[in-house]
Design a protein around this motif. Structure first.
Motif, PDB file in Angstrom:
ATOM      1  N   ASP A 138       0.850  -1.184   0.000  1.00 44.09           N
ATOM      2  CA  ASP A 138       0.000   0.000   0.000  1.00 44.09           C
ATOM      3  C   ASP A 138       0.890   1.240   0.000  1.00 44.09           C
ATOM      4  O   ASP A 138       1.647   1.462   0.935  1.00 44.09           O
ATOM      5  CB  ASP A 138      -0.914  -0.015   1.230  1.00 44.09           C
ATOM      6  N   GLN A 156      -4.311   8.596  -3.974  1.00 40.07           N
ATOM      7  CA  GLN A 156      -5.633   8.005  -4.152  1.00 40.07           C
ATOM      8  C   GLN A 156      -5.700   6.983  -5.277  1.00 40.07           C
ATOM      9  O   GLN A 156      -6.550   6.114  -5.279  1.00 40.07           O
ATOM     10  CB  GLN A 156      -6.673   9.100  -4.375  1.00 40.07           C
ATOM     11  N   SER A 157      -4.832   7.125  -6.283  1.00 38.31           N
ATOM     12  CA  SER A 157      -4.838   6.167  -7.385  1.00 38.31           C
ATOM     13  C   SER A 157      -3.447   6.102  -7.995  1.00 38.31           C
ATOM     14  O   SER A 157      -2.667   7.046  -7.886  1.00 38.31           O
ATOM     15  CB  SER A 157      -5.849   6.571  -8.465  1.00 38.31           C
ATOM     16  N   LEU A 158      -3.163   4.996  -8.643  1.00 41.93           N
ATOM     17  CA  LEU A 158      -1.873   4.862  -9.305  1.00 41.93           C
ATOM     18  C   LEU A 158      -1.740   5.869 -10.446  1.00 41.93           C
ATOM     19  O   LEU A 158      -0.653   6.347 -10.728  1.00 41.93           O
ATOM     20  CB  LEU A 158      -1.680   3.442  -9.822  1.00 41.93           C
ATOM     21  N   ASP A 159      -2.868   6.191 -11.086  1.00 39.58           N
ATOM     22  CA  ASP A 159      -2.828   7.151 -12.181  1.00 39.58           C
ATOM     23  C   ASP A 159      -2.368   8.526 -11.708  1.00 39.58           C
ATOM     24  O   ASP A 159      -1.813   9.296 -12.482  1.00 39.58           O
ATOM     25  CB  ASP A 159      -4.204   7.264 -12.844  1.00 39.58           C
ATOM     26  N   GLY A 174       2.589  -0.539 -10.525  1.00 35.29           N
ATOM     27  CA  GLY A 174       1.260  -1.132 -10.509  1.00 35.29           C
ATOM     28  C   GLY A 174       1.267  -2.636 -10.315  1.00 35.29           C
ATOM     29  O   GLY A 174       0.285  -3.216  -9.851  1.00 35.29           O
ATOM     30  N   GLN A 176      -0.530  -0.788  -4.499  1.00 37.78           N
ATOM     31  CA  GLN A 176      -1.873  -0.259  -4.705  1.00 37.78           C
ATOM     32  C   GLN A 176      -1.978   1.042  -3.926  1.00 37.78           C
ATOM     33  O   GLN A 176      -1.186   1.306  -3.041  1.00 37.78           O
ATOM     34  CB  GLN A 176      -2.931  -1.250  -4.267  1.00 37.78           C
ATOM     35  N   GLY A 183      -4.905   4.394  -2.595  1.00 39.10           N
ATOM     36  CA  GLY A 183      -6.288   4.698  -2.241  1.00 39.10           C
ATOM     37  C   GLY A 183      -6.808   3.868  -1.102  1.00 39.10           C
ATOM     38  O   GLY A 183      -7.960   3.475  -1.098  1.00 39.10           O
ATOM     39  N   ARG A 192     -15.003   8.280  -8.969  1.00 44.31           N
ATOM     40  CA  ARG A 192     -13.565   8.011  -8.832  1.00 44.31           C
ATOM     41  C   ARG A 192     -13.115   7.007  -9.891  1.00 44.31           C
ATOM     42  O   ARG A 192     -12.087   7.177 -10.529  1.00 44.31           O
ATOM     43  CB  ARG A 192     -13.290   7.491  -7.424  1.00 44.31           C
ATOM     44  N   GLN A 193     -13.915   5.957 -10.112  1.00 42.96           N
ATOM     45  CA  GLN A 193     -13.577   4.962 -11.129  1.00 42.96           C
ATOM     46  C   GLN A 193     -13.576   5.584 -12.521  1.00 42.96           C
ATOM     47  O   GLN A 193     -12.699   5.288 -13.335  1.00 42.96           O
ATOM     48  CB  GLN A 193     -14.553   3.796 -11.092  1.00 42.96           C
ATOM     49  N   GLU A 253     -10.452   7.672 -12.848  1.00 45.10           N
ATOM     50  CA  GLU A 253      -9.280   6.820 -13.018  1.00 45.10           C
ATOM     51  C   GLU A 253      -9.225   6.231 -14.422  1.00 45.10           C
ATOM     52  O   GLU A 253      -8.158   6.166 -15.033  1.00 45.10           O
ATOM     53  CB  GLU A 253      -9.259   5.713 -11.970  1.00 45.10           C
ATOM     54  N   HIS A 267      -6.350   6.979 -17.111  1.00 44.97           N
ATOM     55  CA  HIS A 267      -5.623   5.849 -17.689  1.00 44.97           C
ATOM     56  C   HIS A 267      -5.649   5.932 -19.217  1.00 44.97           C
ATOM     57  O   HIS A 267      -4.624   5.759 -19.875  1.00 44.97           O
ATOM     58  CB  HIS A 267      -6.228   4.534 -17.209  1.00 44.97           C
TER      59      HIS A 267
END
Length: 120
Positions: free
Chosen positions: A16, A50-53, A70, A74, A76, A97-98, A101, A105
């Motif tokens: 994480d 919050q995100s890998l992006d 990635g 992980q 977020g 959020r999705q 992301e 991406h």
């Protein structure tokens, strides 16, 4: 391949980014000290990743590094877990959020393609 030992940064089999220690991040194959410093600094400044992006927004971290990370990490961590069911607002936040992301991406893929064409 992650070479890290068990630790506070592990969640669901992956490290994480929001709780991993410097040592755990340094143990990731292909990730150097400078990248770890940038990750830790960004994590502190952004109040968590919050995100890998979101990593591509960090200076010096490109698409290749994000793909490498990635595989082993992980982000977020705050959004998962917790109590009973989700509220309608929580579901909408998750969907937003999705969608964001996914957009980021796809945008990064387009940018990567443009860079490759420019190199050719």
């Amino acid at each position: 391949m992650a070479k890290s030992n068990e630790g506070g940064g592990k969640r669901g089999g992956k490290l994480d980014l929001n709780t991993a220690s410097r040592e755990e991040l340094m143990a990731l194959e292909g990730i150097g000290e400078r990248t770890v410093e940038r990750l830790l600094q960004a994590r502190e400044e952004m109040g968590g990743i919050q995100s890998l992006d979101a990593l591509v927004e960090i200076e010096g971290i490109g698409e290749t590094t994000v793909r490498l990370l990635g595989q082993h990490v992980q982000a977020g961590g705050g959004g998962k877990g917790g109590g009973g069911g989700r509220s309608k607002g929580g579901e909408q936040d998750g969907m937003a959020r999705q969608a964001r992301e996914l957009f980021l991406h796809q945008l990064s893929d387009i940018y990567d393609g443009e860079q490759r064409v420019a190199q050719m």
